[in-house]
Structure formats: structure tokens, C-alpha cells
Design a protein around this motif. Sequence first.
Motif, mmCIF file in Angstrom:
data_model
loop_
_atom_site.group_PDB
_atom_site.id
_atom_site.type_symbol
_atom_site.label_atom_id
_atom_site.label_comp_id
_atom_site.label_asym_id
_atom_site.label_seq_id
_atom_site.Cartn_x
_atom_site.Cartn_y
_atom_site.Cartn_z
ATOM 1 N N GLY A 11 18.845 3.964 -4.820
ATOM 2 C CA GLY A 11 18.633 5.162 -5.611
ATOM 3 C C GLY A 11 17.242 5.249 -6.186
ATOM 4 N N MET A 12 16.572 6.408 -5.964
ATOM 5 C CA MET A 12 15.270 6.693 -6.553
ATOM 6 C C MET A 12 15.467 7.421 -7.887
ATOM 7 S SD MET A 12 12.871 5.524 -4.527
ATOM 8 C CE MET A 12 11.385 6.437 -4.957
ATOM 9 N N PRO A 13 14.400 7.590 -8.689
ATOM 10 C CA PRO A 13 14.537 8.322 -9.941
ATOM 11 C C PRO A 13 15.159 9.706 -9.727
ATOM 12 C CG PRO A 13 12.399 7.241 -9.853
ATOM 13 C CD PRO A 13 13.028 7.045 -8.512
ATOM 14 N N LEU B 54 0.805 -1.214 0.000
ATOM 15 C CA LEU B 54 0.000 0.000 0.000
ATOM 16 C C LEU B 54 0.844 1.273 0.000
ATOM 17 C CD1 LEU B 54 -2.792 -1.004 2.558
ATOM 18 C CD2 LEU B 54 -2.910 -1.021 0.065
ATOM 19 N N THR B 55 2.037 1.192 0.575
ATOM 20 C CA THR B 55 2.877 2.374 0.744
ATOM 21 C C THR B 55 3.879 2.485 -0.392
ATOM 22 O OG1 THR B 55 2.704 2.063 3.135
ATOM 23 C CG2 THR B 55 4.382 3.601 2.361
ATOM 24 N N ASP B 56 4.093 3.710 -0.869
ATOM 25 C CA ASP B 56 5.126 3.920 -1.883
ATOM 26 C C ASP B 56 6.498 3.596 -1.301
ATOM 27 O OD1 ASP B 56 3.281 4.778 -3.735
ATOM 28 O OD2 ASP B 56 3.535 6.900 -3.279
ATOM 29 N N VAL B 57 7.331 2.931 -2.095
ATOM 30 C CA VAL B 57 8.678 2.598 -1.623
ATOM 31 C C VAL B 57 9.534 3.860 -1.632
ATOM 32 C CG1 VAL B 57 8.539 0.216 -2.384
ATOM 33 C CG2 VAL B 57 9.428 1.939 -3.960
ATOM 34 N N LYS B 58 10.560 3.837 -0.786
ATOM 35 C CA LYS B 58 11.460 4.982 -0.701
ATOM 36 C C LYS B 58 12.889 4.512 -0.515
ATOM 37 C CE LYS B 58 10.207 5.612 4.188
ATOM 38 N NZ LYS B 58 9.202 4.546 4.195
ATOM 39 N N ARG B 59 13.795 5.434 -0.640
ATOM 40 C CA ARG B 59 15.224 5.159 -0.503
ATOM 41 C C ARG B 59 15.506 4.522 0.855
ATOM 42 N NH1 ARG B 59 16.629 10.073 -0.477
ATOM 43 N NH2 ARG B 59 16.505 10.541 -2.702
ATOM 44 N N GLY B 60 16.230 3.409 0.849
ATOM 45 C CA GLY B 60 16.559 2.712 2.098
ATOM 46 C C GLY B 60 15.664 1.539 2.417
ATOM 47 N N ASP C 275 20.891 -0.491 -19.334
ATOM 48 C CA ASP C 275 19.480 -0.218 -19.074
ATOM 49 C C ASP C 275 18.884 -1.243 -18.117
ATOM 50 O OD1 ASP C 275 17.221 1.540 -19.784
ATOM 51 O OD2 ASP C 275 16.341 -0.290 -20.595
ATOM 52 N N ALA C 276 19.345 -2.486 -18.203
ATOM 53 C CA ALA C 276 18.798 -3.562 -17.370
ATOM 54 C C ALA C 276 19.207 -3.448 -15.910
ATOM 55 C CB ALA C 276 19.247 -4.918 -17.908
ATOM 56 N N ALA C 277 20.133 -2.535 -15.599
ATOM 57 C CA ALA C 277 20.588 -2.386 -14.214
ATOM 58 C C ALA C 277 19.561 -1.681 -13.338
ATOM 59 C CB ALA C 277 21.906 -1.611 -14.181
ATOM 60 N N PHE C 278 18.597 -1.021 -13.942
ATOM 61 C CA PHE C 278 17.633 -0.209 -13.202
ATOM 62 C C PHE C 278 16.269 -0.891 -13.241
ATOM 63 C CE2 PHE C 278 20.999 2.342 -14.930
ATOM 64 C CZ PHE C 278 21.427 3.082 -13.829
ATOM 65 N N VAL C 279 15.699 -1.103 -12.062
ATOM 66 C CA VAL C 279 14.452 -1.857 -11.932
ATOM 67 C C VAL C 279 13.260 -0.932 -12.149
ATOM 68 C CG1 VAL C 279 13.059 -3.317 -10.416
ATOM 69 C CG2 VAL C 279 15.560 -3.397 -10.270
ATOM 70 N N SER C 280 12.395 -1.311 -13.076
ATOM 71 C CA SER C 280 11.193 -0.520 -13.333
ATOM 72 C C SER C 280 10.284 -0.539 -12.109
ATOM 73 C CB SER C 280 10.452 -1.089 -14.543
ATOM 74 O OG SER C 280 9.250 -0.395 -14.767
ATOM 75 N N MET C 281 9.720 0.624 -11.780
ATOM 76 C CA MET C 281 8.854 0.723 -10.601
ATOM 77 C C MET C 281 7.646 -0.202 -10.698
ATOM 78 S SD MET C 281 10.053 2.924 -8.342
ATOM 79 C CE MET C 281 8.741 3.728 -7.444
ATOM 80 N N ASP C 282 7.185 -0.487 -11.911
ATOM 81 C CA ASP C 282 6.019 -1.359 -12.018
ATOM 82 C C ASP C 282 6.348 -2.820 -11.772
ATOM 83 O OD1 ASP C 282 7.241 -2.106 -14.398
ATOM 84 O OD2 ASP C 282 5.776 -1.144 -15.693
ATOM 85 N N LYS C 283 7.623 -3.135 -11.623
ATOM 86 C CA LYS C 283 8.031 -4.490 -11.253
ATOM 87 C C LYS C 283 8.258 -4.649 -9.747
ATOM 88 C CE LYS C 283 10.003 -6.183 -15.588
ATOM 89 N NZ LYS C 283 9.091 -7.347 -15.677
ATOM 90 N N VAL C 284 8.170 -3.542 -9.009
ATOM 91 C CA VAL C 284 8.368 -3.594 -7.553
ATOM 92 C C VAL C 284 7.079 -4.070 -6.903
ATOM 93 C CG1 VAL C 284 8.896 -2.271 -5.476
ATOM 94 C CG2 VAL C 284 10.113 -1.779 -7.607
ATOM 95 N N THR C 285 7.149 -5.205 -6.216
ATOM 96 C CA THR C 285 5.985 -5.782 -5.552
ATOM 97 C C THR C 285 5.609 -4.993 -4.310
ATOM 98 O OG1 THR C 285 6.626 -7.977 -6.346
ATOM 99 C CG2 THR C 285 5.054 -7.898 -4.525
ATOM 100 N N GLY C 286 6.599 -4.596 -3.530
ATOM 101 C CA GLY C 286 6.339 -3.848 -2.305
ATOM 102 C C GLY C 286 7.566 -3.833 -1.416
ATOM 103 N N ARG C 287 7.405 -3.298 -0.219
ATOM 104 C CA ARG C 287 8.529 -3.191 0.711
ATOM 105 C C ARG C 287 8.387 -4.208 1.837
ATOM 106 N NH1 ARG C 287 7.983 0.533 5.201
ATOM 107 N NH2 ARG C 287 5.785 1.001 5.556
ATOM 108 N N ALA C 288 9.479 -4.852 2.170
ATOM 109 C CA ALA C 288 9.482 -5.813 3.280
ATOM 110 C C ALA C 288 9.471 -5.036 4.590
ATOM 111 C CB ALA C 288 10.712 -6.706 3.203
#
Length: 254
Positions: free
Chosen positions: A123-125, A69-75, A200-213
Motif C-alpha cells: 500500500g502506497m500513501p 535512484l527510482t521511486d518505489v511503487k506498489r508491488g 502508527d508503527a505499522a506504517f513504514v516512513s518513506m524516509d526509512k526506505v533504502t530502495g527497491r530490490a
Amino acid sequence: MTDTPTKTDEKPAHRSGFAAAAREFVLIVVGALIVSSILRAFVGQMFIIPSESMENTLLVGDRVVVEKLTDVKRGDVVVFEDPGGWLGPEESGQKRGSIGRFFEIVGLLPDSSHGHLIKRLIGMPGDKVACCDEKGRLLVNGQPLDETSYLYPGDAPSQMEFQVTVPAGRVFVMGDHRSASGDSRVHLSDVDANGNNPGDAAFVSMDKVTGRAIMIVWPAGRWGKLGVPDTFKAVPAPGPAPDKPSISLTPPPK
């Protein structure tokens, strides 16, 4: 002459009660499965840690809760789908059979992590991530990180030098066990199937991020919350995120 009442067969009361109870039980189970599936899809789910890349923050076999539910952030420690070509046999969880996969989907079993990875979001965008300063520290937007609270004992922040600017809609991730992590750094020279778009493949697309642990829930002796280390609070805001990543495999100016 009187009419004789016709006898009708009556079902025993106990049979009727059993059928009603069985129907109610099935409805409860189906309802619970639907609710569990919705929670898994939109709120959170559990994953099993398949590799050593996040030691000692996370150990192989740990069960972690990932919230969506929460947007991911640096760290943050984040779970994400394989961006393409990252996963080796040692990093991909063992795929369950059809029955086990069903119980994963409805949330009754932790996700086996097949096809997923877990790393720390560095790193964030728009962030500029570099290794390393004169003291060997990782830099984010020019701010050195104190990674002693989570970095694997004896590991350097990175054995390879680089300077990158994270593009729009992507993130840069690294494992806490840097010497055993196939993370963003090791894909900075990768090219696509046509030999184009290096790195280009080194950077993970935000739409592939499932969530934060957010928590380790098993084994019981390792129960505890997962948060953002304090060192990330001092990182300055990023600049504008470029459409394409900026990559240099050289150290930052000392």
C-alpha cells in the motif's frame, strides 16, 4: 688549479620507479573506494537476505541488489530500516565487526542487513488495504490481488482481518511468506512508549526506505530479476492520503 666536481648521491632508478608505482596504486585503490562508497550511498548496494519472511521469492542467504535512484511503487520488493520494534533476532542480519563493517560501507561486501528488513510494498500513501474479500483475496482500493505468483505455497493472503488507509509519507508492507512474516499487519495494535498512537508503527516512513530490490545475484543458480507482479497494474489510484492512519481490525463488507 681546477675544481673537482662534487659527487651527489643518486637514488637508483628502480627505487624511484617502485615508489611512483606504489603511489599510483594507492591513489587507484583510494579512488575506487571513494567511488564505491558514493555508489553505495546514492545508487545501489547489495544485501543478504536474513530470514524466511520473503520465501519463496527470496531465500535465506540470497544476495540481492537494491537500487536507490527510482521511486518505489506498489508491488516492489523494498528494503527499509527498522521502523521501531519490528526486528527480532531471526529477522535481523548478523552484525559484522569493525573491519567487515568498513568493507560494507565502501561497497566491497554485501550489507549484512543488520537493522534492515525486506518486504513487498502493498500500500502506497492514500491506499486502502483490506483483508479479505469473499474469496479470501487481499484488496487494495477495492481491487482484489491475485497473489499466486509470489505468495508462499499453502499460505493464505492473511490470517488476520483488517481495513487500513495508509497515511501520508508512509507505506504498508507484507512478506510473501505471510505465515512467517512480522510485517505491517502484526503491528496494527502497537502503541508508542507513552501508550499513544495505536497502529502508527505499522506504517513504514518513506524516509526509512533504502530502495527497491531489483535482482538476485547470488547464488548463481538463483540469478534473476525482481519485478512488480502484473496484478498490481489493475489497482486503482489512491484517494487523498490522511495525516493519520485509519485502522479497523474487522473484515471489509462482503
